[in-house]
Design an enzyme around this catalytic site. Sequence first.
Site, PDB file in Angstrom:
ATOM      1  N   ASP A 143      10.541  89.136  25.183  1.00 20.79           N
ATOM      2  CA  ASP A 143       9.183  89.699  25.167  1.00 20.79           C
ATOM      3  C   ASP A 143       8.716  89.860  23.728  1.00 20.79           C
ATOM      4  O   ASP A 143       7.615  89.439  23.351  1.00 20.79           O
ATOM      5  CB  ASP A 143       9.193  91.060  25.880  1.00 20.79           C
ATOM      6  CG  ASP A 143       7.832  91.738  25.874  1.00 20.79           C
ATOM      7  OD1 ASP A 143       6.831  91.045  26.145  1.00 20.79           O
ATOM      8  OD2 ASP A 143       7.777  92.947  25.591  1.00 20.79           O
ATOM      9  N   ASP A 154      17.759  91.306  15.544  1.00 20.76           N
ATOM     10  CA  ASP A 154      17.050  91.770  14.343  1.00 20.76           C
ATOM     11  C   ASP A 154      16.952  90.658  13.312  1.00 20.76           C
ATOM     12  O   ASP A 154      15.906  90.407  12.715  1.00 20.76           O
ATOM     13  CB  ASP A 154      17.708  93.043  13.765  1.00 20.76           C
ATOM     14  CG  ASP A 154      19.222  92.929  13.614  1.00 20.76           C
ATOM     15  OD1 ASP A 154      19.827  91.959  14.124  1.00 20.76           O
ATOM     16  OD2 ASP A 154      19.807  93.828  12.973  1.00 20.76           O
ATOM     17  N   LYS A 179      22.372  90.951  20.965  1.00 20.59           N
ATOM     18  CA  LYS A 179      22.722  92.076  20.077  1.00 20.59           C
ATOM     19  C   LYS A 179      24.200  92.388  20.344  1.00 20.59           C
ATOM     20  O   LYS A 179      24.578  93.517  20.662  1.00 20.59           O
ATOM     21  CB  LYS A 179      21.805  93.269  20.379  1.00 20.59           C
ATOM     22  CG  LYS A 179      21.911  94.426  19.409  1.00 20.59           C
ATOM     23  CD  LYS A 179      21.328  94.158  18.023  1.00 20.59           C
ATOM     24  CE  LYS A 179      21.610  95.316  17.083  1.00 20.59           C
ATOM     25  NZ  LYS A 179      21.207  95.042  15.685  1.00 20.59           N
ATOM     26  N   ASP A 209       6.161  87.137  21.251  1.00 23.34           N
ATOM     27  CA  ASP A 209       4.905  87.566  20.616  1.00 23.34           C
ATOM     28  C   ASP A 209       4.931  87.237  19.128  1.00 23.34           C
ATOM     29  O   ASP A 209       3.926  86.778  18.573  1.00 23.34           O
ATOM     30  CB  ASP A 209       4.689  89.078  20.786  1.00 23.34           C
ATOM     31  CG  ASP A 209       3.802  89.401  21.984  1.00 23.34           C
ATOM     32  OD1 ASP A 209       3.750  88.584  22.924  1.00 23.34           O
ATOM     33  OD2 ASP A 209       3.162  90.469  21.978  1.00 23.34           O
TER      34      ASP A 209
HETATM   35  C1  IPM Z   1       4.452  89.685  28.734  1.00 25.99           C
HETATM   36  C2  IPM Z   1       3.866  91.069  28.846  1.00 25.99           C
HETATM   37  C3  IPM Z   1       4.502  91.745  30.051  1.00 25.99           C
HETATM   38  C4  IPM Z   1       5.978  91.887  29.776  1.00 25.99           C
HETATM   39  C5  IPM Z   1       3.877  93.083  30.438  1.00 25.99           C
HETATM   40  C6  IPM Z   1       2.385  92.979  30.625  1.00 25.99           C
HETATM   41  C7  IPM Z   1       4.523  93.631  31.680  1.00 25.99           C
HETATM   42  O1  IPM Z   1       4.051  91.769  27.662  1.00 25.99           O
HETATM   43  O2  IPM Z   1       4.294  88.894  29.677  1.00 25.99           O
HETATM   44  O3  IPM Z   1       5.052  89.395  27.709  1.00 25.99           O
HETATM   45  O4  IPM Z   1       6.403  92.831  29.112  1.00 25.99           O
HETATM   46  O5  IPM Z   1       6.733  91.033  30.223  1.00 25.99           O
HETATM   47 MG    MG Z   2       4.865  90.604  26.094  1.00 23.61          MG
END
Ligand code: IPM
Ligand code: MG
Length: 363
Positions: free
Chosen positions: A250, A226, A194, A254
């Site tokens: 993180d 973003d 960023k 996901d």
């Molecule tokens: C991940 C999870 C962890 C993180 C949490 C559970 C601490 O979301 O491994 O991605 O934020 O790193």
């Molecule tokens: Mg995570």
Amino acid sequence: MTQQYRITLLPGDGIGPEIMAVTVEVLNAIAAKFALKFDFTEALIGGAAIDATETPLPDETLAQCKASDAVLLAAIGGYKWDNLPRHQRPETGLLGLRAGLNLFANLRPATILPQLVDASTLKREVVEGVDIMVVRELTGGVYFGQPKGIFATETGEKRGVNSMAYSEGEIDRIARVGFETAKKRQGRLCSVDKANVLDVSQLWRDRVTEMAQQYPDVELSHLYVDNAAMQLVRAPKQFDTIVTGNLFGDILSDAAAMLTGSIGMLPSASLGDPGQPGVFEPVHGSAPDIAGEDKANPLAQVLSAAMMLRYGLDQPEAASHIEQAVLGVLDQGYRTGDIMSEGMKQVGCSEMGAVLLKTMDNG
Ligand code: IPM
Ligand code: MG
């Protein structure tokens, strides 16, 4: 000669013990096939450790992990421990493990398997063929920066503070993992930051750009986070390897995971310096809602064991054997509930393990 490895198992909470049990059987079968020997030792982490010892990462667990060749972790957390103070939260145990083992590099692949294209919520033409590796920095950035905490100000109003900080050395070592990973893949690295707003990101961008000179065969690009999030859901096939900081990684990992439609399929590897033990774990959580019901998908855990063999123990053939068996059971139509689709055979966790073992036997 039989190669022997000390493996610490951290089954953790929720579905953790079930998917770990399947994975241990798979590893024992692999050991027999490839003349390997695994000495497994179980240790406590997360909620299970809080219940037994009042701390989410007991000293013995960290010591045990440090003394092993690799650590296989399942999942931590659950409703029961959600409202404890932060130092007693399962997540704090996980962060302590990452810091304690100096696991600064987190590799999170998001690969669409041809058998599961329709599990994605995105259109087939958008996701078919997606094969992304997110390299996330794991022991720095806003997760660990100082100062941090909730402080009372002079007026008595509270103020919450976290600091996003990266030193040049921290950036360089994760950037190197990014370039090396891209080099072994399609040779394209996208660094996400960023830098239009954050000074820490400007330093990140400068260092990554400088390191690119050492990797003339890797094509480097930069995206603001973003825009990267938008591009990931708009046209994910443009990505090969992504390197980014802890918080951005993180979130983006996901999002990348969900492109595949099945977070129950995705493994990860967290690595420190060469020769030091890594931690291998599924991307998904402990799924307390289905814990103990033999419904969980064990395949991400099994694929994490494959990553352990490939990245942690340098046994790529044994790793491939497991990965092929996973594709094999999918080809035969076996599905756990999370990836079930019409015409397929729904199985539970332990039955998925059984068909996996059979497939490995025949492979
Ligand atoms: C991940 C999870 C962890 C993180 C949490 C559970 C601490 O979301 O491994 O991605 O934020 O790193
Ligand atoms: Mg995570």
